[in-house]
Write a protein that holds these residues in place. Structure first.
Motif, PDB file in Angstrom:
ATOM      1  N   ILE A 299      56.456 -25.300 -42.511  1.00 46.46           N
ATOM      2  CA  ILE A 299      57.345 -25.735 -43.588  1.00 46.46           C
ATOM      3  C   ILE A 299      58.771 -25.343 -43.208  1.00 46.46           C
ATOM      4  O   ILE A 299      59.032 -24.182 -42.893  1.00 46.46           O
ATOM      5  CB  ILE A 299      56.988 -25.066 -44.933  1.00 46.46           C
ATOM      6  N   LEU A 300      59.668 -26.316 -43.252  1.00 44.50           N
ATOM      7  CA  LEU A 300      61.091 -26.048 -43.060  1.00 44.50           C
ATOM      8  C   LEU A 300      61.716 -25.939 -44.447  1.00 44.50           C
ATOM      9  O   LEU A 300      61.607 -26.870 -45.250  1.00 44.50           O
ATOM     10  CB  LEU A 300      61.749 -27.164 -42.248  1.00 44.50           C
ATOM     11  N   VAL A 301      62.314 -24.781 -44.732  1.00 43.86           N
ATOM     12  CA  VAL A 301      62.902 -24.511 -46.043  1.00 43.86           C
ATOM     13  C   VAL A 301      64.410 -24.386 -45.873  1.00 43.86           C
ATOM     14  O   VAL A 301      64.893 -23.642 -45.012  1.00 43.86           O
ATOM     15  CB  VAL A 301      62.331 -23.197 -46.641  1.00 43.86           C
ATOM     16  N   LYS A 302      65.145 -25.149 -46.692  1.00 48.94           N
ATOM     17  CA  LYS A 302      66.604 -25.040 -46.729  1.00 48.94           C
ATOM     18  C   LYS A 302      67.004 -24.912 -48.190  1.00 48.94           C
ATOM     19  O   LYS A 302      66.463 -25.625 -49.047  1.00 48.94           O
ATOM     20  CB  LYS A 302      67.270 -26.287 -46.129  1.00 48.94           C
ATOM     21  N   ASP A 303      67.943 -24.020 -48.478  1.00 46.55           N
ATOM     22  CA  ASP A 303      68.409 -23.819 -49.856  1.00 46.55           C
ATOM     23  C   ASP A 303      67.252 -23.588 -50.819  1.00 46.55           C
ATOM     24  O   ASP A 303      67.210 -24.167 -51.900  1.00 46.55           O
ATOM     25  CB  ASP A 303      69.271 -24.990 -50.316  1.00 46.55           C
ATOM     26  N   LYS A 304      66.277 -22.780 -50.385  1.00 43.69           N
ATOM     27  CA  LYS A 304      65.129 -22.369 -51.196  1.00 43.69           C
ATOM     28  C   LYS A 304      64.208 -23.527 -51.593  1.00 43.69           C
ATOM     29  O   LYS A 304      63.473 -23.436 -52.562  1.00 43.69           O
ATOM     30  CB  LYS A 304      65.587 -21.620 -52.447  1.00 43.69           C
ATOM     31  N   ALA A 305      64.257 -24.626 -50.851  1.00 44.80           N
ATOM     32  CA  ALA A 305      63.401 -25.779 -51.163  1.00 44.80           C
ATOM     33  C   ALA A 305      62.819 -26.362 -49.885  1.00 44.80           C
ATOM     34  O   ALA A 305      63.423 -26.275 -48.812  1.00 44.80           O
ATOM     35  CB  ALA A 305      64.205 -26.848 -51.900  1.00 44.80           C
ATOM     36  N   LYS A 306      61.646 -26.988 -50.016  1.00 38.74           N
ATOM     37  CA  LYS A 306      61.016 -27.627 -48.862  1.00 38.74           C
ATOM     38  C   LYS A 306      61.896 -28.775 -48.383  1.00 38.74           C
ATOM     39  O   LYS A 306      62.337 -29.601 -49.161  1.00 38.74           O
ATOM     40  CB  LYS A 306      59.638 -28.176 -49.248  1.00 38.74           C
ATOM     41  N   TYR A 307      62.146 -28.794 -47.085  1.00 40.20           N
ATOM     42  CA  TYR A 307      62.902 -29.873 -46.458  1.00 40.20           C
ATOM     43  C   TYR A 307      61.949 -30.780 -45.687  1.00 40.20           C
ATOM     44  O   TYR A 307      62.117 -31.991 -45.652  1.00 40.20           O
ATOM     45  CB  TYR A 307      63.958 -29.259 -45.533  1.00 40.20           C
ATOM     46  N   TRP A 308      60.932 -30.174 -45.065  1.00 40.56           N
ATOM     47  CA  TRP A 308      59.959 -30.910 -44.249  1.00 40.56           C
ATOM     48  C   TRP A 308      58.716 -30.060 -44.127  1.00 40.56           C
ATOM     49  O   TRP A 308      58.793 -28.833 -44.134  1.00 40.56           O
ATOM     50  CB  TRP A 308      60.560 -31.169 -42.868  1.00 40.56           C
ATOM     51  N   THR A 309      57.558 -30.720 -44.016  1.00 39.96           N
ATOM     52  CA  THR A 309      56.326 -29.992 -43.771  1.00 39.96           C
ATOM     53  C   THR A 309      55.384 -30.836 -42.919  1.00 39.96           C
ATOM     54  O   THR A 309      55.463 -32.069 -42.933  1.00 39.96           O
ATOM     55  CB  THR A 309      55.643 -29.565 -45.094  1.00 39.96           C
ATOM     56  N   ALA A 310      54.533 -30.157 -42.175  1.00 39.72           N
ATOM     57  CA  ALA A 310      53.493 -30.822 -41.386  1.00 39.72           C
ATOM     58  C   ALA A 310      52.297 -29.884 -41.335  1.00 39.72           C
ATOM     59  O   ALA A 310      52.437 -28.676 -41.536  1.00 39.72           O
ATOM     60  CB  ALA A 310      53.989 -31.126 -39.965  1.00 39.72           C
ATOM     61  N   SER A 311      51.134 -30.472 -41.072  1.00 36.62           N
ATOM     62  CA  SER A 311      49.942 -29.625 -40.981  1.00 36.62           C
ATOM     63  C   SER A 311      49.013 -30.147 -39.897  1.00 36.62           C
ATOM     64  O   SER A 311      49.166 -31.255 -39.387  1.00 36.62           O
ATOM     65  CB  SER A 311      49.213 -29.576 -42.335  1.00 36.62           C
ATOM     66  N   HIS A 312      48.063 -29.316 -39.570  1.00 41.09           N
ATOM     67  CA  HIS A 312      46.992 -29.619 -38.630  1.00 41.09           C
ATOM     68  C   HIS A 312      47.527 -30.175 -37.303  1.00 41.09           C
ATOM     69  O   HIS A 312      48.409 -29.575 -36.712  1.00 41.09           O
ATOM     70  CB  HIS A 312      45.957 -30.536 -39.297  1.00 41.09           C
ATOM     71  N   TRP A 313      47.013 -31.314 -36.856  1.00 37.35           N
ATOM     72  CA  TRP A 313      47.377 -31.860 -35.540  1.00 37.35           C
ATOM     73  C   TRP A 313      48.796 -32.430 -35.503  1.00 37.35           C
ATOM     74  O   TRP A 313      49.305 -32.759 -34.430  1.00 37.35           O
ATOM     75  CB  TRP A 313      46.363 -32.906 -35.087  1.00 37.35           C
ATOM     76  N   SER A 314      49.454 -32.532 -36.658  1.00 34.56           N
ATOM     77  CA  SER A 314      50.849 -32.995 -36.679  1.00 34.56           C
ATOM     78  C   SER A 314      51.821 -31.914 -36.219  1.00 34.56           C
ATOM     79  O   SER A 314      52.999 -32.186 -36.015  1.00 34.56           O
ATOM     80  CB  SER A 314      51.235 -33.443 -38.088  1.00 34.56           C
TER      81      SER A 314
ATOM     82  N   THR B 142      53.281 -30.191 -33.596  1.00 35.26           N
ATOM     83  CA  THR B 142      53.463 -30.220 -32.148  1.00 35.26           C
ATOM     84  C   THR B 142      54.891 -29.792 -31.827  1.00 35.26           C
ATOM     85  O   THR B 142      55.794 -29.920 -32.652  1.00 35.26           O
ATOM     86  CB  THR B 142      53.228 -31.635 -31.562  1.00 35.26           C
ATOM     87  N   GLU B 143      55.067 -29.308 -30.614  1.00 34.61           N
ATOM     88  CA  GLU B 143      56.403 -28.925 -30.166  1.00 34.61           C
ATOM     89  C   GLU B 143      57.342 -30.116 -30.273  1.00 34.61           C
ATOM     90  O   GLU B 143      58.475 -29.997 -30.766  1.00 34.61           O
ATOM     91  CB  GLU B 143      56.334 -28.421 -28.724  1.00 34.61           C
ATOM     92  N   ALA B 144      56.891 -31.303 -29.842  1.00 34.98           N
ATOM     93  CA  ALA B 144      57.726 -32.503 -29.877  1.00 34.98           C
ATOM     94  C   ALA B 144      58.115 -32.858 -31.317  1.00 34.98           C
ATOM     95  O   ALA B 144      59.277 -33.227 -31.586  1.00 34.98           O
ATOM     96  CB  ALA B 144      57.003 -33.678 -29.219  1.00 34.98           C
ATOM     97  N   HIS B 145      57.170 -32.762 -32.241  1.00 42.18           N
ATOM     98  CA  HIS B 145      57.456 -33.074 -33.650  1.00 42.18           C
ATOM     99  C   HIS B 145      58.484 -32.095 -34.213  1.00 42.18           C
ATOM    100  O   HIS B 145      59.421 -32.486 -34.909  1.00 42.18           O
ATOM    101  CB  HIS B 145      56.137 -33.011 -34.438  1.00 42.18           C
ATOM    102  N   MET B 146      58.326 -30.810 -33.900  1.00 45.29           N
ATOM    103  CA  MET B 146      59.288 -29.803 -34.379  1.00 45.29           C
ATOM    104  C   MET B 146      60.679 -30.079 -33.820  1.00 45.29           C
ATOM    105  O   MET B 146      61.657 -29.993 -34.543  1.00 45.29           O
ATOM    106  CB  MET B 146      58.813 -28.392 -34.010  1.00 45.29           C
ATOM    107  N   LYS B 147      60.752 -30.396 -32.543  1.00 46.07           N
ATOM    108  CA  LYS B 147      62.055 -30.689 -31.928  1.00 46.07           C
ATOM    109  C   LYS B 147      62.700 -31.894 -32.598  1.00 46.07           C
ATOM    110  O   LYS B 147      63.902 -31.883 -32.879  1.00 46.07           O
ATOM    111  CB  LYS B 147      61.889 -30.968 -30.429  1.00 46.07           C
ATOM    112  N   ALA B 148      61.912 -32.924 -32.878  1.00 51.36           N
ATOM    113  CA  ALA B 148      62.446 -34.153 -33.472  1.00 51.36           C
ATOM    114  C   ALA B 148      63.015 -33.896 -34.871  1.00 51.36           C
ATOM    115  O   ALA B 148      64.062 -34.434 -35.231  1.00 51.36           O
ATOM    116  CB  ALA B 148      61.368 -35.223 -33.527  1.00 51.36           C
ATOM    117  N   VAL B 149      62.332 -33.070 -35.640  1.00 51.90           N
ATOM    118  CA  VAL B 149      62.755 -32.814 -37.014  1.00 51.90           C
ATOM    119  C   VAL B 149      63.872 -31.798 -37.103  1.00 51.90           C
ATOM    120  O   VAL B 149      64.820 -31.958 -37.877  1.00 51.90           O
ATOM    121  CB  VAL B 149      61.542 -32.342 -37.865  1.00 51.90           C
ATOM    122  N   MET B 150      63.803 -30.756 -36.321  1.00 47.93           N
ATOM    123  CA  MET B 150      64.699 -29.623 -36.510  1.00 47.93           C
ATOM    124  C   MET B 150      66.001 -29.716 -35.726  1.00 47.93           C
ATOM    125  O   MET B 150      66.866 -28.874 -35.889  1.00 47.93           O
ATOM    126  CB  MET B 150      63.962 -28.318 -36.186  1.00 47.93           C
ATOM    127  N   ASN B 151      66.147 -30.729 -34.895  1.00 52.11           N
ATOM    128  CA  ASN B 151      67.371 -30.797 -34.090  1.00 52.11           C
ATOM    129  C   ASN B 151      68.195 -32.033 -34.416  1.00 52.11           C
ATOM    130  O   ASN B 151      67.767 -33.027 -34.762  1.00 52.11           O
ATOM    131  CB  ASN B 151      67.035 -30.754 -32.607  1.00 52.11           C
TER     132      ASN B 151
END
Length: 115
Positions: free
Chosen positions: A89-104, A106-115
């Motif tokens: 879960i990516l939290v910004k300003d005390k609220a969920k910004y993005w979330t993923a679970s299980h096989w979702s 991945t390093e590539a998915h995290m890089k795509a969302v967080m950068n």
């Protein structure tokens, strides 16, 4: 360079991390120590933290969902995200910004969302 993460085990530690998300993004990794899918997701999370993509302007925390069930439940309640494991879960300003679970998770998915 590897970014450090902190394991949180108490509601107080979670509250401090959540408060901190008002000024710095917070990445929460919810990990089940008994689940092979979670073990795979943990490796992806570790790979992300070891990559150049992981920001030093972000806080990273780990919650072991079995060992720290009350903390895991409080996180789900506070950021209004149905509990899953593994979960990131990516939290910004005390609220969920993005979330993923299980096989979702991945390093590539995290890089795509967080950068």
């Amino acid at each position: 360079m590897s970014r450090p993460y902190k394991e949180i085990q108490s509601i107080e530690e979670w509250n401090a991390a959540l408060e901190g998300s008002a000024s710095r993004p917070l990445v929460v990794f919810k990990h089940s120590t008994t689940c092979p899918v979670s073990a795979n997701a943990y490796n992806e999370f570790a790979n992300y933290l070891n990559s150049d993509a992981a920001s030093e302007d972000t806080d990273y925390v780990l919650v072991k969902v079995i060992e720290s069930r009350p903390v895991s439940n409080q996180i789900a309640e506070d950021v209004a995200v149905k509990h899953e494991s593994p979960q990131i879960i990516l939290v910004k300003d005390k609220a969920k910004y993005w979330t993923a679970s299980h096989w979702s998770i991945t390093e590539a998915h995290m890089k795509a969302v967080m950068n």
